[in-house]
Design a protein around this motif. Sequence first.
Motif, mmCIF file in Angstrom:
data_model
loop_
_atom_site.group_PDB
_atom_site.id
_atom_site.type_symbol
_atom_site.label_atom_id
_atom_site.label_comp_id
_atom_site.label_asym_id
_atom_site.label_seq_id
_atom_site.Cartn_x
_atom_site.Cartn_y
_atom_site.Cartn_z
ATOM 1 N N UNK A 429 0.859 -1.182 0.000
ATOM 2 C CA UNK A 429 0.000 0.000 0.000
ATOM 3 C C UNK A 429 0.895 1.231 0.000
ATOM 4 N N UNK A 430 0.292 2.391 -0.154
ATOM 5 C CA UNK A 430 1.082 3.625 -0.230
ATOM 6 C C UNK A 430 1.558 4.060 1.144
ATOM 7 N N UNK A 479 4.754 -4.523 3.888
ATOM 8 C CA UNK A 479 3.787 -3.978 4.826
ATOM 9 C C UNK A 479 4.115 -2.535 5.223
ATOM 10 N N UNK A 480 3.137 -1.899 5.846
ATOM 11 C CA UNK A 480 3.308 -0.549 6.402
ATOM 12 C C UNK A 480 2.771 -0.553 7.820
ATOM 13 N N UNK A 481 3.113 0.450 8.602
ATOM 14 C CA UNK A 481 2.657 0.461 9.999
ATOM 15 C C UNK A 481 1.347 1.219 10.176
ATOM 16 N N UNK A 482 0.863 1.906 9.137
ATOM 17 C CA UNK A 482 -0.458 2.521 9.160
ATOM 18 C C UNK A 482 -0.502 3.996 9.484
ATOM 19 N N UNK A 691 -6.436 1.072 -8.152
ATOM 20 C CA UNK A 691 -7.809 1.515 -7.865
ATOM 21 C C UNK A 691 -7.773 2.870 -7.170
ATOM 22 N N UNK A 692 -8.879 3.576 -7.280
ATOM 23 C CA UNK A 692 -9.006 4.950 -6.809
ATOM 24 C C UNK A 692 -9.426 4.979 -5.349
ATOM 25 N N UNK A 693 -8.576 5.504 -4.483
ATOM 26 C CA UNK A 693 -8.920 5.516 -3.057
ATOM 27 C C UNK A 693 -9.750 6.744 -2.675
ATOM 28 N N UNK A 727 -2.617 7.024 -0.352
ATOM 29 C CA UNK A 727 -2.790 6.575 1.018
ATOM 30 C C UNK A 727 -4.255 6.380 1.365
ATOM 31 N N UNK A 728 -4.522 5.622 2.434
ATOM 32 C CA UNK A 728 -5.886 5.174 2.751
ATOM 33 C C UNK A 728 -6.475 5.865 3.980
ATOM 34 N N UNK A 729 -5.852 6.922 4.464
ATOM 35 C CA UNK A 729 -6.276 7.512 5.737
ATOM 36 C C UNK A 729 -7.687 8.085 5.694
ATOM 37 N N UNK A 730 -8.144 8.538 4.527
ATOM 38 C CA UNK A 730 -9.463 9.174 4.441
ATOM 39 C C UNK A 730 -10.599 8.175 4.221
#
Length: 754
Positions: A429-430, A479-482, A691-693, A727-730
Amino acid sequence: MKTSIIGFPRVGELRELKFATEKYFRKEITADELETTGKELRKKHWQLLVDQGIDFIPSGDFSFFDTTLDTAVLLNLVPKKYKELELSPLETYFALARGYQGEAGDVTALAMKKWFNTNYHYMVPEIDDETELQLVGSTLVDTFKEAKTLGIKTRPTILGPFTLLKLATYQGQKGAEDFYQAAISAYSQLFTELSKEECEWLQIDEPALVLDLTQEESKQFKTLYQALLAEKGDLNILVQTYFGDVRDVYQELVDLPFDGIGLDFVEGRKTLELVEKYGFPKDKLLFAGIINGKNIWANDYQKSLALIEKLQSAGEIVLNTSCSLLHVPFTLKNETSLGVDVTNHFAFAVEKLAEINNVKKINEDKYLHQALLEKNISLFKQERYIKNEQLAEKIERLTEDDFVRRPVLVERAAIQKDKLNLPILPTTTIGSFPQTKEVKQNRAKFKKGEITEAEYTAFNQEKIAECVAFQEEIGLDVLVHGEFERNDMVEYFGESLDGYLFTEKAWVQSYGTRCVKPPIIWGDVSRSNPMTVSYSKYAQSLTDKPMKGMLTGPVTILNWSFPREDISLKESTLQLALAIQEEVLDLEANGIEIIQIDEAALREKLPLRQSDWHSEYLDWAIPAFRLVHSKVQPTTQIHTHMCYSEFADIIRDIDNMDADVISFEASRSNLTILDALKAIDFQTQVGPGVYDIHSPRVPLVEEIEKTIHNILKKLPVEKVWVNPDCGLKTRGVTETHASLRNLVLAAKQVRGGI
């Protein structure tokens, strides 16, 4: 002298519009309730402008998502697939902006790109050969009437046809010129409707005029407006430009029968030269963009007054902002943690209104308002900070070798392949994961002193453990830590660096309901302590898979901060680069083998004119990124990420960043970047977003598989990574988990067929 602004922040002093819109998305309020919030905000903002004595008050600059999208909808630029959903007008509008997945159908959102050289994003109008450009809405007239009923006379504002059609994408054989006649008809009809309501002025924004224009494009602009202005009747037309100068069309502009011309004297390097060399017509108003609409530093009244004096020969001047105040925070009033000795140096949107009035008053009677002028002069004589001499010497000692990583990319790739042992089409992931209500509350409690640092850290570690466990469960490869400790990818680093100041409520709209709080570069920037090492090290301890260290690059930190105006952007960026370099080396020393250094905003400060790209920006921005990672070991894999910009024309420069892997936003631009990568034999490994987040819809496995296959038609499999486009924060947890499961499954199924 009269006063004007081009536009005003629309999200509200305390982001009222953002919260109301998000409630509407969650079905917690109705469309009528959302409209009521919009109406209340417009009334409040118009009255504020009246109270501040602004003569030309804009209407039509308000939007529930994006004004370019508003113009497109007003002119029927709505692709067939959205109309076929048969939703309400507001639901259709948001389907265009965010995509739609429900009983009525399933559509993705329109493409989204950066608005010229800003961090604001606009929705890209989509036009095909069947599009019928025509005036189908009445929102611009309605908001003018709305203000009129309040006793407030406004100047409606709309994006002009030249810029609108130049920014649009075309899905067919037709191009911009094929829609000029329809545009003339639609805008002429708008002129008529506004005239019926006794509207005196219409502002038509044409920011595309500050771009490099060919002779043919200049001719097209002139032909378009000759026909259009013949239909204006008694309506006064202001053509408004911003973000640069209009050197390619200045003479065409002054020759056309506009009643007012808005020029940018802040970013327009040649604007004053053009006016002095060619003159300015006495029968037109010059809307002089002298008050900086993009930065938050106080105006130097002496400089503004000197510029006004040079322009007196141009005739009647309207004192104006250089661009919309959309790009600065609402007001300093809410910044209680910053002392007056600091805030005196700043001006947000409301304070810029006062600056406009002060400059006007001093210009009209310097003797009467001498105290105002003296106070401003005194401000600019003050020493704001202590210069970091050690840092200056370090920058001075940099040599060409400090900007070069060894060994070369191809050799590093082989070394890293053996070290990391990743499968083909590695998935990742980003960086960020959803920022839930609980995550935000934990951070807020810590900032307020309601919990200890140990409690704050323990909560974040718990979220990191959950995030790592989920990624391992679904089978992600890297992986990422988020990033649960981070409020923002720039503000977080600013808070950890010396030389930065931070605000409490200085929010600026980035797109739709997304607002950011840019930190302020106050002095010289340096790093005193590690910023990310402890959380990255903890996350790596939970898994045998590679854990990415997540950093923001120096160019993006600069571009998403409010920069200093007393030193060059280059010098500020090198200061940041040295600070981030220290963090990179600390991460590496603590066992982090993959480090992502995001440069999401690389293109943002790219000069709008191509002739200036290298000399004024790329010649120092690209080396600044290389400086950050030039000293790491060959085994350490360096990633970077870029989003929501057009990169094809600087793709060689991006390759020269010498990262090992680059991920791009690509889903909303239909993977068009792949052709540019293929054309130059791009050397860096690539992760085009699959894909568009920025849409809540969950992509189907089949969709992602198809996207991956399309990528592999143009790029060799050994160079391709699979990841979301940002990124997926939103996003929400449920949709994020579902989307990532589908991403991993799609990648595995494609692998199985190779």
